[in-house]
Motif scaffolding. Structure first.
Motif, PDB file in Angstrom:
ATOM      1  N   SER A 140     -15.866  16.196 -13.634  1.00 49.59           N
ATOM      2  CA  SER A 140     -15.233  15.457 -12.875  1.00 49.59           C
ATOM      3  C   SER A 140     -16.139  14.027 -12.741  1.00 49.59           C
ATOM      4  O   SER A 140     -15.493  12.844 -13.099  1.00 49.59           O
ATOM      5  CB  SER A 140     -14.612  15.847 -11.569  1.00 49.59           C
ATOM      6  OG  SER A 140     -13.624  16.766 -11.507  1.00 49.59           O
ATOM      7  N   GLY A 160     -16.325  11.955 -15.595  1.00 45.86           N
ATOM      8  CA  GLY A 160     -15.119  11.045 -15.953  1.00 45.86           C
ATOM      9  C   GLY A 160     -14.028  11.988 -16.730  1.00 45.86           C
ATOM     10  O   GLY A 160     -13.004  11.132 -17.179  1.00 45.86           O
ATOM     11  N   PHE A 161     -14.027  13.108 -16.723  1.00 50.84           N
ATOM     12  CA  PHE A 161     -12.940  14.004 -17.204  1.00 50.84           C
ATOM     13  C   PHE A 161     -11.965  14.181 -16.167  1.00 50.84           C
ATOM     14  O   PHE A 161     -12.071  14.246 -14.982  1.00 50.84           O
ATOM     15  CB  PHE A 161     -13.534  15.345 -17.484  1.00 50.84           C
ATOM     16  CG  PHE A 161     -14.312  15.347 -18.707  1.00 50.84           C
ATOM     17  CD1 PHE A 161     -14.107  15.411 -20.145  1.00 50.84           C
ATOM     18  CD2 PHE A 161     -15.680  14.976 -18.745  1.00 50.84           C
ATOM     19  CE1 PHE A 161     -14.899  15.436 -21.362  1.00 50.84           C
ATOM     20  CE2 PHE A 161     -16.504  14.751 -19.899  1.00 50.84           C
ATOM     21  CZ  PHE A 161     -16.152  15.005 -21.008  1.00 50.84           C
ATOM     22  N   ASP A 162     -10.546  14.548 -16.592  1.00 51.72           N
ATOM     23  CA  ASP A 162      -9.439  14.804 -15.665  1.00 51.72           C
ATOM     24  C   ASP A 162      -9.711  16.127 -15.137  1.00 51.72           C
ATOM     25  O   ASP A 162     -10.457  17.138 -15.709  1.00 51.72           O
ATOM     26  CB  ASP A 162      -8.114  14.536 -16.154  1.00 51.72           C
ATOM     27  CG  ASP A 162      -7.982  15.456 -17.520  1.00 51.72           C
ATOM     28  OD1 ASP A 162      -8.139  16.732 -17.451  1.00 51.72           O
ATOM     29  OD2 ASP A 162      -7.889  14.950 -18.688  1.00 51.72           O
ATOM     30  N   GLU A 163      -8.942  16.411 -14.163  1.00 48.59           N
ATOM     31  CA  GLU A 163      -9.015  17.730 -13.448  1.00 48.59           C
ATOM     32  C   GLU A 163      -8.572  18.875 -14.214  1.00 48.59           C
ATOM     33  O   GLU A 163      -9.353  20.079 -14.205  1.00 48.59           O
ATOM     34  CB  GLU A 163      -8.054  17.660 -12.081  1.00 48.59           C
ATOM     35  CG  GLU A 163      -8.238  18.931 -11.347  1.00 48.59           C
ATOM     36  CD  GLU A 163      -7.294  18.725 -10.001  1.00 48.59           C
ATOM     37  OE1 GLU A 163      -7.272  20.061  -9.603  1.00 48.59           O
ATOM     38  OE2 GLU A 163      -6.961  17.875  -9.693  1.00 48.59           O
ATOM     39  N   THR A 208      -8.989  19.079 -17.558  1.00 41.70           N
ATOM     40  CA  THR A 208     -10.087  19.457 -18.497  1.00 41.70           C
ATOM     41  C   THR A 208     -11.194  20.238 -17.886  1.00 41.70           C
ATOM     42  O   THR A 208     -11.909  21.013 -18.247  1.00 41.70           O
ATOM     43  CB  THR A 208     -10.398  18.034 -19.220  1.00 41.70           C
ATOM     44  OG1 THR A 208      -9.221  17.492 -19.863  1.00 41.70           O
ATOM     45  CG2 THR A 208     -11.565  18.294 -20.162  1.00 41.70           C
TER      46      THR A 208
END
Length: 667
Positions: free
Chosen positions: A198, A201-204, A206
């Motif tokens: 997170s 910068g990755f979404d939840e 992923t």
């Protein structure tokens, strides 16, 4: 395989007696708990600092060295220097590491392009083999580790080798055991992974998927890993294979692409450390869906780079690996972390400055004499062994006579001219270049003889080591100061402290692993069958003794895992004490501070191991460390030493008393 001294007293400087009475706890009888008797005062006055999981004499000395190094580096960091000079590289790297404003502004940007490069695996899955090699070159190890090192059975030549490596939590037990403490850490690890994704910068969704992938991959790897105990068998870890045989072990793995990416072209054979672990790793690489493979390798990159990125990533990494796993309550200040990083990247450059200012020539001269005294004494002890045949004694004495001794610092310093440190680039980019520089040094060894002058520790390191393939013992300048070594202290102190350290490293040449290497550093059986069987029987007394030690409620020490270090402690005490008695035979020392010279010898030894430690670190070290816990390097070692009983009048009925027939008897 290096045999180190470290596991973790007094940092004042009392008198030539070397003993500070304030460090003792005389309310406890020596035969009840000698560790508490010798170190209880120090422990009571040194509560565990928030930034450490354990704190003892090694830590105190290392802290002092770090402060001295900081002073040297700050002088350089505030000045302009010739581009490409050591001064420029040291000064600029320190400034880069200290620039928290820039690090926080950059956030994840320094690794964004690499994250995207890994993501491209989805479009081109076969590129994974090249990617694995590229990542390892910059210090990101996944699935296995490839290195160039001395061939154990042809120790004068370097060879390409593989070794099981890459578990994020390092030890297989964290993935496989189900006691409450281990489960707690494993659950925390599962939470740590998505937090880091997170922050990157990755979404939840992923981030959560990544956690599942990482746990699946690393649990499968851990299942195939050899235990720490099994890794102590050098023959089992020596499997030289032709490239045809290596490829047959893992047919789908593209070894040509992997090795080429690591600049290891034309490799004809590899020494495979753990074939089953390598096969399992290759099978996962070959079968893991590309999207999952990308997530796993992105994880390895994020986790490896976090300490060189923004504060939020560094803090999250600290919270898991240091706080949760080891009980550290507070992150070290940035300047200490910066120096620690620099020590790993350009350690000898810093070491050269350190010894010029802080290591007196007289210390090296006295150490040379001490080492030779102990070498002679160990030789006498070998000659007088009743359980060893003359045939094996001759070989043992030959090995002892050919020990290479390194003291203080190397005669030839590493050449850092090819390493670029550039303030215009990110911290991560500079650290990648440092890893690439080190990788190039390693690859350059292929096809060349082993350099016997190479050091495997920096001069400022507070530690020592024995290396079996070069049959060498090494004592860096960093450890050659109080409370290990004191030019103003008498022989009772110095033989009990640094003398035992010297004897410890010498004995590593004859411990359960080291004894399997000959005088030339080759893995070769030079023992008669009867002598080898006798050694194993005597060593088992030591491992059984430590197996019975309860280090925490329901948790026992691992006697086989710590056997080499325990034998080395035992041998170091035996050899150093005899050398001490010889050195003072014609001019016996006086009693000082209320203790006889013999008592001060053992107090000096115990004082070296004064230590405070977190409960989490006790459990972590018991799983992973080849050294016994500090307390048991005293209370587990001294009951085996006859001279300790005589010095303190330990008698049957005392809690630490062992009957003579139950004591270890090896060296």
């Amino acid at each position: 395989m290096l045999c180190l001294l470290t596991a973790s007293c007094n940092n004042g400087k009392p008198s030539d007696a070397g003993i500070d009475l304030a460090n003792l706890d005389t309310s406890v009888a020596p035969g009840t708990d000698f560790y508490q008797f010798a170190c209880g005062g120090w422990i009571a006055s040194h509560p565990l600092p928030a930034e450490f999981s354990k704190y003892g004499s090694f830590t105190v000395l290392d802290e002092n060295n770090t402060q001295q190094i900081q002073g040297l580096i700050q002088e350089l960091a505030g000045e302009e220097h010739e581009p490409g000079s050591i001064a420029q590289k040291v000064g600029d790297l320190y400034q880069i590491a200290m620039d928290s404003v820039r690090l926080n502004q950059e956030g994840i940007e320094p690794i964004r392009a690499e994250l995207e490069h890994i993501a491209a695996l989805v479009e081109n899955p076969s590129s994974v083999y090249t990617l694995l090699g590229e990542l390892q070159k910059v210090g990101v190890v996944a699935y296995t580790s490839v290195r160039v090192d001395a061939d154990d059975m042809n120790s004068k030549e370097n060879a390409v080798q593989t070794y099981q490596a890459g578990l994020s939590m390092r030890e297989r037990e964290y993935y496989l055991e189900d006691d409450s403490a281990t489960v707690k850490i494993r659950e925390a690890f599962k939470a740590y992974i998505p937090k880091m994704f997170s922050l990157a910068g990755f979404d939840e969704a992923t981030a959560q998927q990544a956690a599942e992938v990482v746990m699946d991959v690393e649990t499968r790897l851990a299942t195939a890993y050899r235990s720490r105990v099994d890794l102590r068998d050098p023959y089992a870890n020596y499997n030289k294979m032709s490239m045809k045989e290596v490829k047959a072990l893992s047919p789908a793995f593209n070894w040509d692409a992997f090795l080429a990416a690591m600049d290891l072209n034309g490799v004809t054979e590899i020494i495979v450390g753990q074939p089953a672990s390598l096969k399992a790793a290759a099978d996962i690489v070959n079968t893991l869906p590309a999207q999952q493979q990308a997530l796993y390798l992105q994880w390895k990159l994020i986790d490896a780079a976090a300490g060189f990125l923004s504060d939020d990533l560094a803090a999250e990494r600290f919270d898991f690996y240091s706080r949760t796993m080891n009980g550290v309550q507070e992150m070290q200040p940035r300047w200490k972390r910066a120096i620690g990083t620099m020590d790993r990247a350009i350690g000898e450059a810093i070491g050269q400055m350190y010894v010029e200012k802080y290591f007196p020539a007289a210390s090296k001269e006295r150490m040379v004499a001490l080492v030779e005294n102990l070498r002679q004494t160990l030789g006498e002890r070998i000659q007088n062994l009743t359980w060893m045949s003359d045939t094996t004694k001759v070989k043992a004495l030959e090995k002892l006579s050919t020990f290479r001794v390194k003291i203080g610092y190397p005669d030839q310093w590493k050449d850092y001219s090819a390493l670029e440190i550039n303030k215009e680039d990110s911290f991560w980019e500079n650290m990648k270049r440092a890893s690439l520089w080190e990788h190039a040094r390693m690859v350059d060894k292929v096809g060349k003889p082993v350099d016997p002058e190479e050091w495997f520790m920096t001069p400022q390191t507070v530690n020592a080591y024995y290396n079996p393939t070069t049959n060498e013992i090494c004592f860096p300048a960093g450890i050659l100061q109080y409370p290990f070594f004191d030019m103003s202290a008498d022989d009772a102190f110095n033989y009990g402290a640094i003398g035992v350290v010297i004897g410890h490293e010498m004995t590593h040449g004859f411990d359960d692993e080291g004894r399997q290497y000959d005088k030339d550093g080759n893995l070769k059986d030079w023992w008669t069958a009867d002598d080898a069987a006798s050694f194993e029987q005597r060593a088992k007394v030591m491992s059984d003794f430590f197996d019975n030690i309860e280090v925490a409620p329901g948790v026992h020490a691992n006697g086989r895992q710590t056997l080499g270090e325990n034998i080395a402690d035992y041998g170091g005490l035996q050899v150093a004490y005899q050398a001490f008695k010889k050195a003072t035979a014609e001019a016996p020392l006086a009693d000082k501070e209320g203790f006889t010279p013999e008592q001060r010898f053992f107090l000096a030894y115990a004082g070296v191991w004064a230590n405070t430690i977190s409960p989490e670190a006790v459990l972590s070290a018991t799983k992973s460390d080849s050294h016994a816990l500090a307390q048991w390097r005293v209370n587990g070692a001294l009951p085996q030493i006859d001279a300790w009983y005589e010095a303190f009048g330990i008698e049957e009925g005392d809690p630490m008393y062992l009957a003579p027939e139950d004591r270890v008897s090896i060296w």
